[in-house]
Design a protein around this motif. Sequence first.
Motif, PDB file in Angstrom:
ATOM      1  N   ILE A   1     -21.197  -0.449  40.191  1.00 44.14           N
ATOM      2  CA  ILE A   1     -22.475  -0.976  39.730  1.00 44.14           C
ATOM      3  C   ILE A   1     -22.194  -2.368  39.160  1.00 44.14           C
ATOM      4  CG2 ILE A   1     -24.517  -0.595  38.299  1.00 44.14           C
ATOM      5  CD1 ILE A   1     -23.967   1.747  40.225  1.00 44.14           C
TER       6      ILE A   1
ATOM      7  N   TYR B   1     -25.522  -4.611  32.575  1.00 42.96           N
ATOM      8  CA  TYR B   1     -25.932  -3.449  31.784  1.00 42.96           C
ATOM      9  C   TYR B   1     -26.627  -3.956  30.526  1.00 42.96           C
ATOM     10  CZ  TYR B   1     -23.338   0.013  34.520  1.00 42.96           C
ATOM     11  OH  TYR B   1     -22.910   0.843  35.507  1.00 42.96           O
TER      12      TYR B   1
ATOM     13  N   HIS C   1     -26.744   3.011  37.633  1.00 43.35           N
ATOM     14  CA  HIS C   1     -25.658   3.864  37.140  1.00 43.35           C
ATOM     15  C   HIS C   1     -26.078   5.337  37.108  1.00 43.35           C
ATOM     16  CE1 HIS C   1     -22.114   4.582  34.390  1.00 43.35           C
ATOM     17  NE2 HIS C   1     -22.833   5.675  34.202  1.00 43.35           N
ATOM     18  N   TYR C   2     -27.207   5.619  36.452  1.00 41.07           N
ATOM     19  CA  TYR C   2     -27.658   7.011  36.324  1.00 41.07           C
ATOM     20  C   TYR C   2     -27.995   7.619  37.678  1.00 41.07           C
ATOM     21  CZ  TYR C   2     -27.799   7.453  31.240  1.00 41.07           C
ATOM     22  OH  TYR C   2     -27.452   7.566  29.924  1.00 41.07           O
TER      23      TYR C   2
ATOM     24  N   GLU D   1     -24.740   8.433  39.500  1.00 42.07           N
ATOM     25  CA  GLU D   1     -24.097   9.566  38.842  1.00 42.07           C
ATOM     26  C   GLU D   1     -24.840  10.854  39.189  1.00 42.07           C
ATOM     27  OE1 GLU D   1     -22.132   8.257  34.832  1.00 42.07           O
ATOM     28  OE2 GLU D   1     -23.611   9.816  34.430  1.00 42.07           O
TER      29      GLU D   1
ATOM     30  N   VAL E   1     -18.829   6.755  39.817  1.00 41.54           N
ATOM     31  CA  VAL E   1     -19.419   5.477  39.421  1.00 41.54           C
ATOM     32  C   VAL E   1     -18.408   4.586  38.703  1.00 41.54           C
ATOM     33  CG1 VAL E   1     -21.236   4.384  38.051  1.00 41.54           C
ATOM     34  CG2 VAL E   1     -21.689   6.545  39.233  1.00 41.54           C
TER      35      VAL E   1
ATOM     36  N   PRO F   1     -18.627   1.431  36.485  1.00 40.38           N
ATOM     37  CA  PRO F   1     -19.605   0.553  35.821  1.00 40.38           C
ATOM     38  C   PRO F   1     -19.053  -0.839  35.544  1.00 40.38           C
ATOM     39  CG  PRO F   1     -18.704   2.122  34.243  1.00 40.38           C
ATOM     40  CD  PRO F   1     -18.019   2.393  35.546  1.00 40.38           C
TER      41      PRO F   1
ATOM     42  N   SER G   1     -20.547  -3.889  35.705  1.00 42.80           N
ATOM     43  CA  SER G   1     -21.434  -4.919  35.164  1.00 42.80           C
ATOM     44  C   SER G   1     -21.134  -6.244  35.886  1.00 42.80           C
ATOM     45  CB  SER G   1     -21.262  -5.061  33.657  1.00 42.80           C
ATOM     46  OG  SER G   1     -22.347  -5.786  33.137  1.00 42.80           O
TER      47      SER G   1
END
Lengths: 142, 418
Positions: free
Chosen positions: B117, B121, B131-132, B135, B141, B143, B145
Amino acid sequence: MFVKQLTVFLENKVGSLQEITDILRENNINVFSISLADTSEYGLLRMIVSNPELGREQLCNAGISARLTDVIAVRLENRVGTLAELFNVIAGADIGIEYMYAMATSKTGAMILKTNNQEKTIAALQAARIHILDENTMYHLQ
Amino acid sequence: MTALQSARLVKLVNRVYHNVEYYRKKMQQVGLEPGDIKGIEDITKLPFTTKNDLRDNYPFGLFAVPKTEIVRVHASSGTTGKATVVGYTRRDIEVWQECVARTISMADLGKDDIIQIAYGYGLFTGGLGAHYGAENLGATVVPMSTGNTKKLVTMMVDFGVTGIMCTPSYLLHIAEVIDEMGQMDNIKLKAAICGAEPWTEKMRLQIEEKLHIRAHDIYGLSEVMGPGVACDCKYHKGLHIAEDHFLPEIVDADTLEPVADGVTGELVFSTLTKEGIPLIRYRTKDLTSITHETCECGRTTARLSRFKGRSDDMLIIRGVNVFPSQIEAALLELGETTPHYLMIVDRVNNLDSLEVQVEVEERFFSDEIKELEKLTKKIATAIQHAIGLAVKVKLVAPKTIERSMGKSVHVIDNRKFD
Protein backbone atom coordinates in the motif's frame (compact mmCIF):
# COMPACT_ATOMS: atom_id res chain seq x y z
CA MET A 1 22.66 61.60 8.48
CA PHE A 2 21.00 59.00 6.30
CA VAL A 3 20.39 59.27 2.61
CA LYS A 4 17.43 57.76 0.81
CA GLN A 5 18.00 54.77 -1.36
CA LEU A 6 15.42 53.95 -4.00
CA THR A 7 14.84 50.18 -3.88
CA VAL A 8 12.96 48.46 -6.69
CA PHE A 9 11.69 44.87 -6.96
CA LEU A 10 12.52 43.39 -10.34
CA GLU A 11 11.32 40.25 -11.99
CA ASN A 12 13.93 38.38 -13.96
CA LYS A 13 12.79 39.18 -17.44
CA VAL A 14 14.01 41.11 -20.43
CA GLY A 15 13.21 44.81 -20.31
CA SER A 16 12.44 45.31 -16.65
CA LEU A 17 15.51 47.52 -16.07
CA GLN A 18 14.80 49.52 -19.16
CA GLU A 19 11.30 50.30 -17.99
CA ILE A 20 12.70 51.78 -14.78
CA THR A 21 15.46 53.84 -16.32
CA ASP A 22 12.99 55.21 -18.88
CA ILE A 23 10.72 56.46 -16.12
CA LEU A 24 13.65 58.06 -14.27
CA ARG A 25 14.82 59.80 -17.45
CA GLU A 26 11.36 61.12 -18.24
CA ASN A 27 11.25 62.70 -14.80
CA ASN A 28 14.70 64.22 -15.08
CA ILE A 29 16.07 62.09 -12.24
CA ASN A 30 19.80 61.47 -12.25
CA VAL A 31 21.18 58.13 -11.08
CA PHE A 32 24.43 58.46 -9.10
CA SER A 33 24.86 54.86 -8.18
CA ILE A 34 23.18 51.58 -8.97
CA SER A 35 23.52 48.08 -7.64
CA LEU A 36 21.61 44.97 -8.56
CA ALA A 37 21.24 42.08 -6.13
CA ASP A 38 20.03 39.08 -8.04
CA THR A 39 18.56 35.73 -7.04
CA SER A 40 17.50 32.97 -9.38
CA GLU A 41 13.99 34.40 -9.53
CA TYR A 42 14.01 38.10 -8.94
CA GLY A 43 16.33 41.02 -8.38
CA LEU A 44 16.52 44.02 -6.11
CA LEU A 45 17.68 47.20 -7.70
CA ARG A 46 19.20 49.69 -5.28
CA MET A 47 19.88 53.23 -6.46
CA ILE A 48 21.05 56.59 -5.20
CA VAL A 49 19.25 59.19 -7.29
CA SER A 50 18.89 62.98 -7.40
CA ASN A 51 15.22 62.95 -6.35
CA PRO A 52 14.30 59.72 -4.56
CA GLU A 53 10.75 60.80 -3.50
CA LEU A 54 9.74 61.70 -7.03
CA GLY A 55 11.38 58.54 -8.34
CA ARG A 56 9.44 56.34 -5.95
CA GLU A 57 6.17 58.08 -6.73
CA GLN A 58 6.60 57.82 -10.48
CA LEU A 59 7.67 54.18 -10.37
CA CYS A 60 4.73 53.25 -8.13
CA ASN A 61 2.36 55.08 -10.46
CA ALA A 62 3.66 52.83 -13.22
CA GLY A 63 2.80 49.78 -11.11
CA ILE A 64 6.36 49.01 -10.09
CA SER A 65 7.18 48.02 -6.50
CA ALA A 66 9.53 50.72 -5.23
CA ARG A 67 10.31 51.98 -1.77
CA LEU A 68 12.76 54.25 0.03
CA THR A 69 15.30 52.89 2.46
CA ASP A 70 17.69 54.74 4.76
CA VAL A 71 21.32 54.03 3.95
CA ILE A 72 24.63 55.60 4.92
CA ALA A 73 26.86 57.27 2.34
CA VAL A 74 30.50 57.50 3.35
CA ARG A 75 32.76 59.77 1.39
CA LEU A 76 35.99 58.13 0.37
CA GLU A 77 39.12 59.91 -0.70
CA ASN A 78 41.02 58.58 -3.66
CA ARG A 79 44.00 57.12 -1.79
CA VAL A 80 45.27 53.79 -0.55
CA GLY A 81 43.74 52.48 2.67
CA THR A 82 40.41 54.35 2.93
CA LEU A 83 38.31 51.20 2.69
CA ALA A 84 40.45 49.46 5.27
CA GLU A 85 39.97 52.39 7.66
CA LEU A 86 36.21 52.31 7.12
CA PHE A 87 35.85 48.60 7.73
CA ASN A 88 38.13 48.69 10.73
CA VAL A 89 35.81 51.19 12.35
CA ILE A 90 32.70 49.20 11.52
CA ALA A 91 34.08 45.84 12.55
CA GLY A 92 35.62 47.42 15.63
CA ALA A 93 32.16 48.55 16.71
CA ASP A 94 30.88 45.01 16.18
CA ILE A 95 28.53 46.06 13.39
CA GLY A 96 27.54 43.77 10.53
CA ILE A 97 27.09 45.00 6.99
CA GLU A 98 23.87 43.94 5.27
CA TYR A 99 24.93 45.18 1.86
CA MET A 100 27.07 47.86 0.26
CA TYR A 101 28.02 49.27 -3.10
CA ALA A 102 30.29 51.94 -4.47
CA MET A 103 29.42 55.30 -5.90
CA ALA A 104 31.59 57.60 -7.94
CA THR A 105 30.84 60.89 -9.63
CA SER A 106 33.49 62.94 -11.42
CA LYS A 107 34.42 64.61 -8.14
CA THR A 108 33.24 62.33 -5.35
CA GLY A 109 33.80 58.71 -4.45
CA ALA A 110 31.62 57.09 -1.80
CA MET A 111 30.54 53.80 -0.31
CA ILE A 112 26.83 53.20 0.28
CA LEU A 113 26.20 51.03 3.31
CA LYS A 114 23.33 49.35 5.07
CA THR A 115 24.25 47.74 8.38
CA ASN A 116 22.48 45.80 11.08
CA ASN A 117 22.66 48.81 13.36
CA GLN A 118 22.46 52.04 11.43
CA GLU A 119 22.44 54.49 14.37
CA LYS A 120 25.46 52.85 15.93
CA THR A 121 27.25 52.94 12.60
CA ILE A 122 26.73 56.69 12.29
CA ALA A 123 28.04 57.23 15.81
CA ALA A 124 31.07 55.02 15.21
CA LEU A 125 31.90 56.73 11.92
CA GLN A 126 31.51 60.18 13.43
CA ALA A 127 33.74 59.26 16.33
CA ALA A 128 36.36 58.10 13.86
CA ARG A 129 35.94 61.37 11.92
CA ILE A 130 34.94 59.58 8.77
CA HIS A 131 33.09 61.84 6.36
CA ILE A 132 29.41 60.95 6.01
CA LEU A 133 27.52 62.57 3.15
CA ASP A 134 24.17 64.09 4.08
CA GLU A 135 21.07 64.28 1.94
CA ASN A 136 21.56 67.86 0.81
CA THR A 137 25.03 67.21 -0.47
CA MET A 138 24.09 63.87 -1.90
CA TYR A 139 21.23 64.83 -4.19
CA HIS A 140 23.14 67.75 -5.67
CA LEU A 141 26.35 65.99 -6.47
CA GLN A 142 28.17 66.91 -9.63
CA MET B 1 -30.58 -4.73 -7.38
CA THR B 2 -33.26 -2.07 -7.80
CA ALA B 3 -35.40 -3.69 -5.09
CA LEU B 4 -32.43 -3.82 -2.71
CA GLN B 5 -31.48 -0.22 -3.48
CA SER B 6 -35.07 0.93 -2.98
CA ALA B 7 -35.41 -0.81 0.36
CA ARG B 8 -32.09 0.63 1.52
CA LEU B 9 -32.93 4.12 0.28
CA VAL B 10 -36.22 4.14 2.20
CA LYS B 11 -34.35 3.13 5.36
CA LEU B 12 -31.64 5.72 4.70
CA VAL B 13 -34.13 8.55 4.30
CA ASN B 14 -35.88 7.54 7.51
CA ARG B 15 -32.57 7.36 9.32
CA VAL B 16 -31.32 10.79 8.29
CA TYR B 17 -34.73 12.43 8.77
CA HIS B 18 -34.89 11.30 12.35
CA ASN B 19 -31.22 11.58 13.29
CA VAL B 20 -29.79 14.54 11.40
CA GLU B 21 -31.36 17.93 11.93
CA TYR B 22 -29.81 19.27 8.74
CA TYR B 23 -31.60 16.73 6.55
CA ARG B 24 -34.87 17.02 8.45
CA LYS B 25 -34.91 20.79 7.93
CA LYS B 26 -33.93 20.50 4.31
CA MET B 27 -36.70 17.98 3.62
CA GLN B 28 -39.23 20.03 5.54
CA GLN B 29 -38.30 23.07 3.48
CA VAL B 30 -39.42 21.29 0.31
CA GLY B 31 -42.40 19.68 2.05
CA LEU B 32 -41.04 16.13 2.06
CA GLU B 33 -41.88 13.42 4.58
CA PRO B 34 -39.83 10.24 4.79
CA GLY B 35 -42.93 8.34 3.64
CA ASP B 36 -42.84 10.21 0.30
CA ILE B 37 -39.77 8.22 -0.69
CA LYS B 38 -40.96 4.73 -1.60
CA GLY B 39 -38.13 3.65 -3.86
CA ILE B 40 -35.23 4.84 -5.98
CA GLU B 41 -37.68 6.25 -8.53
CA ASP B 42 -38.44 8.95 -5.93
CA ILE B 43 -34.80 9.97 -5.50
CA THR B 44 -35.14 13.13 -7.56
CA LYS B 45 -37.58 14.52 -4.99
CA LEU B 46 -34.73 14.73 -2.48
CA PRO B 47 -32.49 17.79 -2.19
CA PHE B 48 -28.79 17.60 -3.05
CA THR B 49 -25.94 17.72 -0.55
CA THR B 50 -22.62 19.47 -1.29
CA LYS B 51 -19.17 19.83 0.21
CA ASN B 52 -20.25 23.24 1.51
CA ASP B 53 -22.99 21.57 3.54
CA LEU B 54 -20.31 19.46 5.19
CA ARG B 55 -18.26 22.58 5.86
CA ASP B 56 -21.24 24.45 7.31
CA ASN B 57 -21.85 21.56 9.68
CA TYR B 58 -18.18 21.16 10.61
CA PRO B 59 -17.01 19.01 12.21
CA PHE B 60 -19.66 16.44 13.20
CA GLY B 61 -22.97 18.13 12.34
CA LEU B 62 -23.98 15.62 9.68
CA PHE B 63 -23.18 12.51 11.71
CA ALA B 64 -26.25 10.34 12.12
CA VAL B 65 -25.16 8.29 15.14
CA PRO B 66 -24.00 9.20 18.67
CA LYS B 67 -20.28 9.86 18.80
CA THR B 68 -19.76 6.71 20.87
CA GLU B 69 -20.63 4.73 17.73
CA ILE B 70 -17.96 6.44 15.62
CA VAL B 71 -14.76 4.41 15.58
CA ARG B 72 -12.75 6.49 13.14
CA VAL B 73 -12.70 9.83 11.35
CA HIS B 74 -10.99 10.84 8.14
CA ALA B 75 -10.72 14.29 6.63
CA SER B 76 -10.07 15.87 3.26
CA SER B 77 -9.60 19.42 2.05
CA GLY B 78 -12.51 21.76 2.32
CA THR B 79 -12.99 24.62 -0.11
CA THR B 80 -11.60 27.06 2.44
CA GLY B 81 -9.69 26.69 5.69
CA LYS B 82 -11.90 24.02 7.20
CA ALA B 83 -11.48 20.35 6.45
CA THR B 84 -14.29 18.06 5.39
CA VAL B 85 -14.66 15.53 8.18
CA VAL B 86 -16.26 12.12 7.84
CA GLY B 87 -16.97 9.54 10.54
CA TYR B 88 -17.25 5.77 10.33
CA THR B 89 -19.03 3.29 12.56
CA ARG B 90 -17.61 -0.21 12.97
CA ARG B 91 -20.14 -1.41 10.42
CA ASP B 92 -19.07 1.36 7.98
CA ILE B 93 -15.48 0.18 8.24
CA GLU B 94 -16.63 -3.38 7.49
CA VAL B 95 -18.57 -2.26 4.41
CA TRP B 96 -15.62 -0.18 3.27
CA GLN B 97 -13.22 -3.11 3.66
CA GLU B 98 -15.53 -5.29 1.66
CA CYS B 99 -15.88 -2.75 -1.15
CA VAL B 100 -12.11 -2.38 -1.39
CA ALA B 101 -11.70 -6.18 -1.22
CA ARG B 102 -14.04 -6.43 -4.21
CA THR B 103 -11.86 -4.05 -6.21
CA ILE B 104 -8.78 -6.08 -5.39
CA SER B 105 -10.58 -9.20 -6.61
CA MET B 106 -11.47 -7.35 -9.79
CA ALA B 107 -7.74 -6.93 -10.30
CA ASP B 108 -7.40 -10.69 -9.89
CA LEU B 109 -5.48 -10.42 -6.66
CA GLY B 110 -6.39 -12.47 -3.60
CA LYS B 111 -5.24 -14.01 -0.36
CA ASP B 112 -2.12 -15.53 -1.88
CA ASP B 113 -0.83 -12.13 -2.94
CA ILE B 114 1.54 -9.70 -1.26
CA ILE B 115 0.27 -6.16 -1.68
CA GLN B 116 2.15 -2.94 -1.03
CA ILE B 117 0.00 0.00 0.00
CA ALA B 118 1.80 3.11 -1.22
CA TYR B 119 -0.84 5.72 -0.54
CA GLY B 120 -0.27 8.15 2.30
CA TYR B 121 -1.56 6.87 5.62
CA GLY B 122 -3.37 9.25 7.91
CA LEU B 123 -6.39 11.49 7.57
CA PHE B 124 -6.36 10.78 3.83
CA THR B 125 -8.62 7.77 3.15
CA GLY B 126 -6.25 6.23 0.58
CA GLY B 127 -3.77 4.50 2.87
CA LEU B 128 -5.99 3.02 5.56
CA GLY B 129 -8.84 2.34 3.12
CA ALA B 130 -6.68 0.26 0.80
CA HIS B 131 -4.92 -1.35 3.77
CA TYR B 132 -8.10 -2.63 5.45
CA GLY B 133 -9.52 -3.84 2.15
CA ALA B 134 -6.42 -5.85 1.26
CA GLU B 135 -6.23 -7.28 4.77
CA ASN B 136 -9.94 -8.14 4.65
CA LEU B 137 -9.31 -10.16 1.51
CA GLY B 138 -6.59 -12.07 3.32
CA ALA B 139 -3.70 -10.75 1.27
CA THR B 140 -0.36 -10.05 2.92
CA VAL B 141 -0.23 -6.31 3.36
CA VAL B 142 2.96 -4.26 3.28
CA PRO B 143 2.03 -0.78 4.60
CA MET B 144 4.68 1.26 2.77
CA SER B 145 2.95 4.64 2.70
CA THR B 146 4.74 7.16 0.47
CA GLY B 147 8.14 8.77 0.52
CA ASN B 148 10.92 6.21 0.44
CA THR B 149 10.71 4.84 -3.08
CA LYS B 150 14.05 2.99 -3.07
CA LYS B 151 13.05 1.10 0.05
CA LEU B 152 9.71 0.33 -1.57
CA VAL B 153 11.46 -1.14 -4.62
CA THR B 154 13.92 -3.13 -2.49
CA MET B 155 11.04 -4.69 -0.56
CA MET B 156 9.05 -5.21 -3.75
CA VAL B 157 11.92 -7.37 -5.02
CA ASP B 158 12.89 -9.03 -1.72
CA PHE B 159 9.32 -9.90 -0.65
CA GLY B 160 8.14 -10.88 -4.14
CA VAL B 161 5.35 -8.31 -4.03
CA THR B 162 2.58 -9.14 -6.54
CA GLY B 163 0.22 -6.20 -6.14
CA ILE B 164 0.45 -2.50 -5.41
CA MET B 165 -2.07 0.21 -4.56
CA CYS B 166 -1.01 3.83 -5.06
CA THR B 167 -1.63 6.89 -7.22
CA PRO B 168 -0.90 6.31 -10.92
CA SER B 169 1.66 9.12 -11.06
CA TYR B 170 3.50 7.63 -8.10
CA LEU B 171 3.50 4.23 -9.79
CA LEU B 172 5.15 5.72 -12.87
CA HIS B 173 7.74 7.25 -10.61
CA ILE B 174 8.25 3.89 -8.90
CA ALA B 175 8.70 2.32 -12.35
CA GLU B 176 11.50 4.77 -13.08
CA VAL B 177 13.20 3.98 -9.80
CA ILE B 178 12.91 0.24 -10.53
CA ASP B 179 14.62 0.95 -13.84
CA GLU B 180 17.34 3.05 -12.24
CA MET B 181 18.00 0.31 -9.71
CA GLY B 182 18.23 -2.24 -12.52
CA GLN B 183 15.50 -4.36 -10.92
CA MET B 184 12.94 -4.51 -13.74
CA ASP B 185 13.60 -8.22 -14.34
CA ASN B 186 13.41 -9.06 -10.66
CA ILE B 187 9.95 -7.82 -9.77
CA LYS B 188 6.99 -10.19 -9.50
CA LEU B 189 4.29 -7.55 -9.76
CA LYS B 190 1.07 -8.74 -11.44
CA ALA B 191 -1.37 -5.91 -10.95
CA ALA B 192 -1.75 -2.37 -9.68
CA ILE B 193 -4.86 -0.64 -8.40
CA CYS B 194 -4.43 3.06 -8.90
CA GLY B 195 -6.58 6.03 -8.05
CA ALA B 196 -7.01 9.20 -6.00
CA GLU B 197 -6.12 11.40 -8.95
CA PRO B 198 -7.20 11.81 -12.58
CA TRP B 199 -5.32 9.76 -15.15
CA THR B 200 -5.81 8.79 -18.72
CA GLU B 201 -6.19 5.54 -20.63
CA LYS B 202 -2.84 6.36 -22.24
CA MET B 203 -1.19 6.58 -18.85
CA ARG B 204 -2.80 3.29 -17.82
CA LEU B 205 -1.40 1.56 -20.89
CA GLN B 206 1.96 3.17 -20.28
CA ILE B 207 2.04 1.68 -16.78
CA GLU B 208 0.98 -1.74 -18.07
CA GLU B 209 3.64 -1.74 -20.75
CA LYS B 210 6.43 -0.46 -18.56
CA LEU B 211 5.86 -2.85 -15.69
CA HIS B 212 4.26 -5.76 -17.61
CA ILE B 213 1.27 -5.74 -15.29
CA ARG B 214 -2.46 -5.03 -15.33
CA ALA B 215 -3.36 -1.56 -14.07
CA HIS B 216 -6.82 -0.94 -12.64
CA ASP B 217 -8.60 2.33 -12.02
CA ILE B 218 -10.13 2.66 -8.55
CA TYR B 219 -12.46 5.50 -7.63
CA GLY B 220 -13.69 6.89 -4.39
CA LEU B 221 -13.97 10.02 -2.32
CA SER B 222 -13.83 10.41 1.41
CA GLU B 223 -17.25 12.03 1.69
CA VAL B 224 -18.86 8.95 0.17
CA MET B 225 -16.48 6.45 1.79
CA GLY B 226 -12.96 6.53 0.39
CA PRO B 227 -11.37 4.33 -2.28
CA GLY B 228 -13.47 1.39 -3.38
CA VAL B 229 -16.67 3.12 -4.50
CA ALA B 230 -15.93 1.86 -8.02
CA CYS B 231 -13.16 0.05 -9.91
CA ASP B 232 -12.60 -1.39 -13.38
CA CYS B 233 -12.24 -5.09 -14.09
CA LYS B 234 -9.71 -6.72 -16.40
CA TYR B 235 -11.72 -5.66 -19.46
CA HIS B 236 -11.25 -1.98 -18.53
CA LYS B 237 -14.63 -1.01 -19.94
CA GLY B 238 -15.60 1.36 -17.18
CA LEU B 239 -15.58 1.30 -13.40
CA HIS B 240 -17.99 -1.09 -11.66
CA ILE B 241 -19.85 0.74 -8.92
CA ALA B 242 -20.53 -0.96 -5.58
CA GLU B 243 -24.11 0.12 -6.15
CA ASP B 244 -25.57 -2.03 -3.42
CA HIS B 245 -23.95 0.55 -1.10
CA PHE B 246 -23.73 3.64 -3.26
CA LEU B 247 -26.63 4.66 -5.44
CA PRO B 248 -25.28 6.60 -8.44
CA GLU B 249 -27.01 9.27 -10.49
CA ILE B 250 -25.68 11.40 -13.32
CA VAL B 251 -27.16 14.89 -13.51
CA ASP B 252 -26.63 17.89 -15.73
CA ALA B 253 -24.13 20.05 -13.81
CA ASP B 254 -26.10 23.23 -14.53
CA THR B 255 -29.75 22.21 -14.43
CA LEU B 256 -29.20 19.31 -11.98
CA GLU B 257 -31.71 17.28 -13.99
CA PRO B 258 -30.94 13.59 -14.50
CA VAL B 259 -29.34 12.68 -17.84
CA ALA B 260 -29.59 9.43 -19.81
CA ASP B 261 -27.07 6.60 -19.78
CA GLY B 262 -24.02 7.47 -21.87
CA VAL B 263 -24.45 11.22 -21.41
CA THR B 264 -21.73 13.03 -19.48
CA GLY B 265 -22.80 14.87 -16.38
CA GLU B 266 -22.01 15.26 -12.72
CA LEU B 267 -21.84 12.13 -10.61
CA VAL B 268 -24.10 12.11 -7.56
CA PHE B 269 -24.12 9.46 -4.82
CA SER B 270 -26.50 8.48 -2.07
CA THR B 271 -24.82 6.27 0.53
CA LEU B 272 -27.41 3.54 0.96
CA THR B 273 -25.91 1.71 3.93
CA LYS B 274 -23.67 4.24 5.60
CA GLU B 275 -24.30 4.86 9.29
CA GLY B 276 -21.72 7.41 10.44
CA ILE B 277 -22.27 10.17 7.94
CA PRO B 278 -24.92 9.09 5.43
CA LEU B 279 -25.20 11.39 2.43
CA ILE B 280 -28.26 12.00 0.30
CA ARG B 281 -27.60 12.94 -3.31
CA TYR B 282 -24.06 14.11 -2.67
CA ARG B 283 -22.67 16.09 -5.60
CA THR B 284 -19.18 14.73 -6.25
CA LYS B 285 -18.48 17.44 -8.89
CA ASP B 286 -16.76 14.70 -10.92
CA LEU B 287 -17.89 14.55 -14.54
CA THR B 288 -18.54 11.16 -16.10
CA SER B 289 -21.26 9.05 -17.71
CA ILE B 290 -22.89 5.79 -16.66
CA THR B 291 -23.93 2.54 -18.35
CA HIS B 292 -26.14 -0.27 -17.04
CA GLU B 293 -25.19 -2.82 -19.72
CA THR B 294 -23.74 -6.10 -18.53
CA CYS B 295 -19.94 -6.12 -18.72
CA GLU B 296 -17.89 -8.71 -20.61
CA CYS B 297 -16.69 -9.94 -17.22
CA GLY B 298 -20.27 -10.91 -16.38
CA ARG B 299 -20.81 -8.32 -13.65
CA THR B 300 -24.15 -6.57 -13.92
CA THR B 301 -23.36 -3.53 -11.79
CA ALA B 302 -23.57 -0.06 -13.28
CA ARG B 303 -20.30 1.23 -14.71
CA LEU B 304 -18.79 4.69 -14.85
CA SER B 305 -16.83 5.84 -17.87
CA ARG B 306 -13.40 7.37 -17.42
CA PHE B 307 -13.64 10.69 -15.58
CA LYS B 308 -13.74 13.75 -17.78
CA GLY B 309 -12.90 16.45 -15.28
CA ARG B 310 -14.61 18.47 -12.59
CA SER B 311 -17.57 20.81 -12.51
CA ASP B 312 -15.79 22.99 -9.94
CA ASP B 313 -12.24 24.36 -9.67
CA MET B 314 -10.85 21.63 -7.43
CA LEU B 315 -7.44 20.31 -8.43
CA ILE B 316 -5.99 16.97 -7.50
CA ILE B 317 -2.26 17.31 -6.96
CA ARG B 318 -0.30 14.27 -5.86
CA GLY B 319 -3.59 12.74 -4.80
CA VAL B 320 -4.44 15.69 -2.59
CA ASN B 321 -7.57 17.76 -3.22
CA VAL B 322 -6.69 21.41 -3.56
CA PHE B 323 -9.05 24.34 -3.98
CA PRO B 324 -7.60 27.65 -5.20
CA SER B 325 -9.74 29.34 -2.54
CA GLN B 326 -7.59 27.65 0.13
CA ILE B 327 -4.51 29.44 -1.20
CA GLU B 328 -6.33 32.73 -1.19
CA ALA B 329 -7.52 32.20 2.38
CA ALA B 330 -3.97 31.36 3.50
CA LEU B 331 -2.54 34.50 1.86
CA LEU B 332 -5.23 36.72 3.35
CA GLU B 333 -4.65 35.24 6.77
CA LEU B 334 -0.91 35.82 6.50
CA GLY B 335 -1.61 39.42 5.56
CA GLU B 336 1.87 40.02 4.19
CA THR B 337 1.14 39.88 0.51
CA THR B 338 -1.68 40.75 -1.81
CA PRO B 339 -4.23 37.98 -2.27
CA HIS B 340 -3.35 37.93 -5.97
CA TYR B 341 -1.81 34.63 -6.85
CA LEU B 342 -1.35 32.19 -9.68
CA MET B 343 -1.02 28.45 -9.27
CA ILE B 344 1.05 26.64 -11.85
CA VAL B 345 0.58 22.90 -11.76
CA ASP B 346 2.92 20.70 -13.73
CA ARG B 347 4.01 17.11 -13.91
CA VAL B 348 7.77 16.60 -14.00
CA ASN B 349 9.10 13.05 -14.10
CA ASN B 350 5.59 11.83 -13.38
CA LEU B 351 5.36 13.77 -10.16
CA ASP B 352 3.05 16.71 -9.76
CA SER B 353 4.58 20.02 -8.83
CA LEU B 354 2.87 23.16 -7.64
CA GLU B 355 4.28 26.64 -7.95
CA VAL B 356 2.42 29.57 -6.47
CA GLN B 357 3.27 33.01 -7.78
CA VAL B 358 2.51 35.83 -5.41
CA GLU B 359 2.60 39.53 -6.18
CA VAL B 360 4.94 41.64 -4.07
CA GLU B 361 3.51 45.03 -3.33
CA GLU B 362 5.54 48.04 -2.31
CA ARG B 363 4.46 47.81 1.30
CA PHE B 364 5.48 44.19 1.63
CA PHE B 365 8.87 43.99 0.04
CA SER B 366 12.19 44.75 1.60
CA ASP B 367 15.51 46.16 0.44
CA GLU B 368 17.22 43.03 1.76
CA ILE B 369 17.29 39.73 -0.11
CA LYS B 370 17.26 37.72 3.11
CA GLU B 371 14.02 39.42 4.17
CA LEU B 372 12.45 38.55 0.84
CA GLU B 373 13.66 34.99 1.23
CA LYS B 374 12.11 34.89 4.69
CA LEU B 375 8.85 36.17 3.23
CA THR B 376 8.94 33.52 0.50
CA LYS B 377 9.46 30.83 3.11
CA LYS B 378 6.69 32.18 5.30
CA ILE B 379 4.24 32.17 2.40
CA ALA B 380 5.28 28.64 1.43
CA THR B 381 4.78 27.42 4.99
CA ALA B 382 1.36 29.07 5.27
CA ILE B 383 0.20 27.51 2.00
CA GLN B 384 1.64 24.15 2.97
CA HIS B 385 -0.31 24.27 6.24
CA ALA B 386 -3.47 25.14 4.36
CA ILE B 387 -3.33 22.49 1.64
CA GLY B 388 -0.99 19.85 3.02
CA LEU B 389 1.37 19.96 0.06
CA ALA B 390 4.84 21.39 -0.33
CA VAL B 391 4.83 24.28 -2.77
CA LYS B 392 7.38 26.44 -4.48
CA VAL B 393 6.60 30.12 -3.98
CA LYS B 394 7.76 32.67 -6.50
CA LEU B 395 7.54 36.39 -5.87
CA VAL B 396 6.51 38.40 -8.89
CA ALA B 397 6.08 42.10 -9.61
CA PRO B 398 2.73 43.70 -8.84
CA LYS B 399 -0.04 43.65 -11.43
CA THR B 400 1.67 40.94 -13.42
CA ILE B 401 -0.89 38.31 -12.52
CA GLU B 402 -3.74 38.51 -14.92
CA ARG B 403 -7.04 39.81 -13.62
CA SER B 404 -10.02 39.06 -15.71
CA MET B 405 -13.27 40.94 -15.48
CA GLY B 406 -15.15 38.08 -13.90
CA LYS B 407 -13.49 35.24 -12.12
CA SER B 408 -9.75 35.82 -12.10
CA VAL B 409 -7.49 33.22 -13.59
CA HIS B 410 -5.86 31.47 -10.68
CA VAL B 411 -4.69 28.22 -12.17
CA ILE B 412 -2.52 27.11 -15.05
CA ASP B 413 -2.52 23.34 -15.21
CA ASN B 414 0.19 22.12 -17.57
CA ARG B 415 -0.45 18.45 -16.89
CA LYS B 416 -1.82 16.49 -19.80
CA PHE B 417 -4.80 14.30 -19.08
CA ASP B 418 -5.77 13.31 -22.59
